[in-house]
Design an enzyme around this catalytic site. Sequence first.
Site, PDB file in Angstrom:
ATOM      1  N   TYR A  33       0.834  -1.208   0.000  1.00  0.00           N
ATOM      2  CA  TYR A  33       0.000   0.000   0.000  1.00  0.00           C
ATOM      3  C   TYR A  33       0.860   1.247   0.000  1.00  0.00           C
ATOM      4  CZ  TYR A  33       0.946   0.917   4.956  1.00  0.00           C
ATOM      5  OH  TYR A  33       1.556   1.209   6.154  1.00  0.00           O
ATOM      6  N   LEU A 205      10.681   1.296   7.398  1.00  0.00           N
ATOM      7  CA  LEU A 205      10.067   1.735   6.163  1.00  0.00           C
ATOM      8  C   LEU A 205      10.557   3.155   5.911  1.00  0.00           C
ATOM      9  CD1 LEU A 205       8.047   1.222   3.869  1.00  0.00           C
ATOM     10  CD2 LEU A 205       6.338   2.351   5.283  1.00  0.00           C
TER      11      LEU A 205
END
Length: 282
Positions: A33, A205
Amino acid sequence: MGEWVYLNGEFKPYDEACLSVEDRGFLFADGIYEVIYVHRGRAFRMEDHLARLQRSAAAVRLELPRPAADLEAAAGALTARNGLEAEEATVYLELTRGSAPRQHAFPAQPRPTLLMIARKAHRPEPEKLERGVSVITVPDERWHWCHVKSVGLLPNVLAKQQAVESGAFEAVFVRDGRVTEGSSTNLFAVFDGVLWTHPADRWILGGVTRSVVLELAGRLEITVREEAVEASRLGRADELFLTGTTTTVLPVVRVDGRAVGSGEPGPLTRRLQEAYLQELEA
């Protein structure tokens, strides 16, 4: 105006958009996503988000069903269709391996599911941006591919809930005695005027906002060290702040109940906050 979503190449009313009960995103968290910030009708750093989407897709052996340019155009059209051109908004994009009879191996002919949702952005309240927030530290029990923006976020969800139940804004992960990142944010620390943040390796991330802040630090001639901070040093930082798509640059003034520095947002954090807002407006 009713809410619209973009699903597999079509714009659909929210209440009419349906996914298969055997979509692999639901059954296996077999998907990735992105969350893109839209500032008054203009997507912020869309190229960076789409580049990360492509990296995540390649890492999990997923193919984008449409060219990046088509995804950008669809995101813009969806924002407009939902009447958000003059608003601060976000576009949530999810790509899964699609629907197939449940078995662990990839389907022979996967048909990916592509979903986008556009809504008003929920940024931290002005008081939090001005006065700062508190965080707690939790063990980092996630998988070893944190650099992939996977929809498998259960450890992050549990950590965030623990923060909420502790009266904190965010939970900060600690792995092998070193701070990695927040449950939905990246973390920066300041020691003696030097800006520290965990390197963009597989343990975090690498956020788009994180990258913007590093660019801004370079322009402001702030010394940066992309190096993990030991958890034992976190409470001795002069300043701490979080970054994220909707978090922007958010000061942290307490860690595990203890004050950070003076207990108020620090000067370097303030400089980067202001520089980020200017970059967003530009």
